[in-house]
Write a protein that holds these residues in place. Structure first.
Motif, PDB file in Angstrom:
ATOM      1  N   TYR A  27      41.379  34.571  40.806  1.00  0.00           N
ATOM      2  CA  TYR A  27      40.591  35.646  41.409  1.00  0.00           C
ATOM      3  C   TYR A  27      39.210  35.106  41.775  1.00  0.00           C
ATOM      4  O   TYR A  27      38.411  34.831  40.878  1.00  0.00           O
ATOM      5  N   MET A  83      43.456  43.350  41.977  1.00  0.00           N
ATOM      6  CA  MET A  83      44.910  43.489  42.095  1.00  0.00           C
ATOM      7  C   MET A  83      45.266  44.951  41.924  1.00  0.00           C
ATOM      8  O   MET A  83      44.912  45.565  40.918  1.00  0.00           O
ATOM      9  N   HIS A  95      50.392  48.045  39.852  1.00  0.00           N
ATOM     10  CA  HIS A  95      51.764  47.604  40.125  1.00  0.00           C
ATOM     11  C   HIS A  95      52.572  47.623  38.829  1.00  0.00           C
ATOM     12  O   HIS A  95      52.010  47.671  37.743  1.00  0.00           O
ATOM     13  N   ASP A 111      55.603  45.218  36.877  1.00  0.00           N
ATOM     14  CA  ASP A 111      56.255  43.910  36.926  1.00  0.00           C
ATOM     15  C   ASP A 111      57.751  44.193  36.761  1.00  0.00           C
ATOM     16  O   ASP A 111      58.212  44.418  35.644  1.00  0.00           O
ATOM     17  N   VAL A 170      56.168  40.473  29.001  1.00  0.00           N
ATOM     18  CA  VAL A 170      55.312  39.627  29.838  1.00  0.00           C
ATOM     19  C   VAL A 170      54.068  39.344  29.003  1.00  0.00           C
ATOM     20  O   VAL A 170      53.500  40.255  28.400  1.00  0.00           O
ATOM     21  N   SER A 211      50.229  37.737  29.085  1.00  0.00           N
ATOM     22  CA  SER A 211      49.167  37.307  29.999  1.00  0.00           C
ATOM     23  C   SER A 211      48.015  36.665  29.251  1.00  0.00           C
ATOM     24  O   SER A 211      47.679  37.062  28.132  1.00  0.00           O
ATOM     25  N   PHE A 226      40.730  45.627  33.490  1.00  0.00           N
ATOM     26  CA  PHE A 226      42.180  45.860  33.510  1.00  0.00           C
ATOM     27  C   PHE A 226      42.437  47.340  33.316  1.00  0.00           C
ATOM     28  O   PHE A 226      41.900  47.958  32.395  1.00  0.00           O
ATOM     29  N   LEU A 272      39.206  42.372  30.182  1.00  0.00           N
ATOM     30  CA  LEU A 272      39.878  41.171  29.690  1.00  0.00           C
ATOM     31  C   LEU A 272      38.919  40.006  29.862  1.00  0.00           C
ATOM     32  O   LEU A 272      38.409  39.772  30.962  1.00  0.00           O
ATOM     33  N   MET A 307      52.740  42.671  27.177  1.00  0.00           N
ATOM     34  CA  MET A 307      53.284  43.910  27.730  1.00  0.00           C
ATOM     35  C   MET A 307      54.776  43.907  27.457  1.00  0.00           C
ATOM     36  O   MET A 307      55.532  43.210  28.129  1.00  0.00           O
ATOM     37  N   HIS A 315      49.867  48.791  36.044  1.00  0.00           N
ATOM     38  CA  HIS A 315      48.620  48.170  35.600  1.00  0.00           C
ATOM     39  C   HIS A 315      48.025  47.410  36.778  1.00  0.00           C
ATOM     40  O   HIS A 315      48.731  47.090  37.742  1.00  0.00           O
ATOM     41  N   ILE A 363      44.060  45.141  38.227  1.00  0.00           N
ATOM     42  CA  ILE A 363      42.690  44.656  37.976  1.00  0.00           C
ATOM     43  C   ILE A 363      41.776  45.291  39.015  1.00  0.00           C
ATOM     44  O   ILE A 363      41.931  45.064  40.215  1.00  0.00           O
ATOM     45  N   ARG A 379      38.064  34.015  38.078  1.00  0.00           N
ATOM     46  CA  ARG A 379      38.923  34.334  36.932  1.00  0.00           C
ATOM     47  C   ARG A 379      40.316  33.793  37.166  1.00  0.00           C
ATOM     48  O   ARG A 379      40.818  33.843  38.298  1.00  0.00           O
ATOM     49  N   ASN A 383      44.224  34.252  35.687  1.00  0.00           N
ATOM     50  CA  ASN A 383      45.156  34.964  34.814  1.00  0.00           C
ATOM     51  C   ASN A 383      46.515  34.288  34.901  1.00  0.00           C
ATOM     52  O   ASN A 383      47.026  34.040  35.995  1.00  0.00           O
ATOM     53  N   THR A 415      50.476  34.692  33.816  1.00  0.00           N
ATOM     54  CA  THR A 415      51.480  35.594  33.249  1.00  0.00           C
ATOM     55  C   THR A 415      52.777  34.817  33.053  1.00  0.00           C
ATOM     56  O   THR A 415      53.264  34.136  33.956  1.00  0.00           O
TER      57      THR A 415
HETATM   58  C1  MD6 Z   1      45.636  40.186  35.578  1.00  0.00           C
HETATM   59  N1  MD6 Z   1      47.746  41.025  35.020  1.00  0.00           N
HETATM   60  O1  MD6 Z   1      45.296  40.308  34.410  1.00  0.00           O
HETATM   61  C2  MD6 Z   1      46.833  40.870  36.083  1.00  0.00           C
HETATM   62  N2  MD6 Z   1      51.089  41.799  34.283  1.00  0.00           N
HETATM   63  O2  MD6 Z   1      45.012  39.534  36.377  1.00  0.00           O
HETATM   64  C3  MD6 Z   1      48.964  41.509  35.197  1.00  0.00           C
HETATM   65  O3  MD6 Z   1      49.365  41.896  36.270  1.00  0.00           O
HETATM   66  C4  MD6 Z   1      49.828  41.594  34.031  1.00  0.00           C
HETATM   67  O4  MD6 Z   1      48.066  41.283  32.451  1.00  0.00           O
HETATM   68  C5  MD6 Z   1      51.949  41.899  33.267  1.00  0.00           C
HETATM   69  C6  MD6 Z   1      51.553  41.796  31.967  1.00  0.00           C
HETATM   70  C7  MD6 Z   1      50.242  41.584  31.665  1.00  0.00           C
HETATM   71  C8  MD6 Z   1      49.341  41.478  32.710  1.00  0.00           C
END
Ligand code: MD6
Ligand code: FE
Length: 211
Positions: free
Chosen positions: A119, A125, A128, A130, A140, A142, A151, A167, A175, A184, A186, A202, A204, A206
């Motif tokens: 980012y 973001m 959405h 997943d 998932v 992260s 977040f 975060l 998750m 979820h 950003i 940033r 991230n 996943t």
């Molecule tokens: C982010 N995270 O933190 C975007 N997806 O940039 C996600 O989309 C995400 O943090 C699935 C599980 C945890 C997450």
């Protein structure tokens, strides 16, 4: 090293928010720097690219992947693919990252994709789910590095009330279970909140089981 002369680290207990498990400051600063060095190796083999959404707009994040599968998007839709857009296989997921999955995921299967999202300070973001993976019993995980990201966690359908948290670099989020299909996203990055990366921004990661 700690006072007793060994290098074991006492890890924080997670806080649960709408079924997401948030491990604030799970990684020490040294571990974050080592992880970033691992990622530079991945990026050398599989450079960041700008995905296009199915509606034709470029995403504000840049991305690449490690593992058997990488996540990809273009006008044909969102999907997992077995090669980087340059045609090379995705590099392997670094061991240090697999170790984090083993420590927090609570599952036996290994992750098949490590999606790396970068980012820039003005990126975000949208909300959405997943849901491009085959097995929703697998969580998932992260991992966040660099500047703080706001977040937002919603519900299993679009809309309704949401809760937000920052975060920070070294945070890990899981998750899984009933939260696996929650929306979820950003909302924004707080620029210049972390000195880990010289140019800011940033990252991230996943980790997912895809098949
Ligand atoms: C982010 N995270 O933190 C975007 N997806 O940039 C996600 O989309 C995400 O943090 C699935 C599980 C945890 C997450
Ligand atoms: Fe997500």
């Amino acid at each position: 090293m700690n006072e007793s002369g060994d290098n074991s680290v006492i890890r924080p207990a997670p806080v649960e928010i709408r079924g997401f498990r948030h491990y604030a400051a799970w990684l020490t600063r040294d571990e974050q720097a080592a992880l970033l060095a691992d990622l530079r190796g991945v990026l050398a083999a599989a450079p960041l690219f700008s995905p296009i959404t199915p509606s034709g707009k470029p995403m504000s994040v840049r991305m690449t992947s490690a593992g058997r599968f990488g996540w990809y998007s273009d006008r044909r839709g969102y999907r997992y693919v077995e090669q980087h857009p340059s045609g090379v296989d995705w590099p392997p997921i670094p061991d240090r990252i697999l170790g984090i999955w083993t420590a927090v995921s609570g599952v036996v299967r290994a992750p098949e994709c490590c999606l790396i999202n970068y980012y820039p300070p003005d990126a975000k973001m949208g909300m959405h789910q997943d849901r491009d993976e085959a097995d929703f019993t697998q969580p998932v995980v992260s991992i966040s590095l660099g500047d703080d990201g706001l977040f937002r966690i919603g519900n299993e359908t679009r809309g309704g009330s949401t809760q937000s948290l920052w975060l920070r670099s070294g945070d890990v989020m899981v998750m899984g279970g009933a939260a696996r299909l929650r929306y979820h996203g950003i909302d924004r990055i707080a620029p210049d909140t972390c000195a880990l990366m010289p140019k800011g921004g940033r990252i991230n990661l996943t980790l997912r089981v895809v098949t």
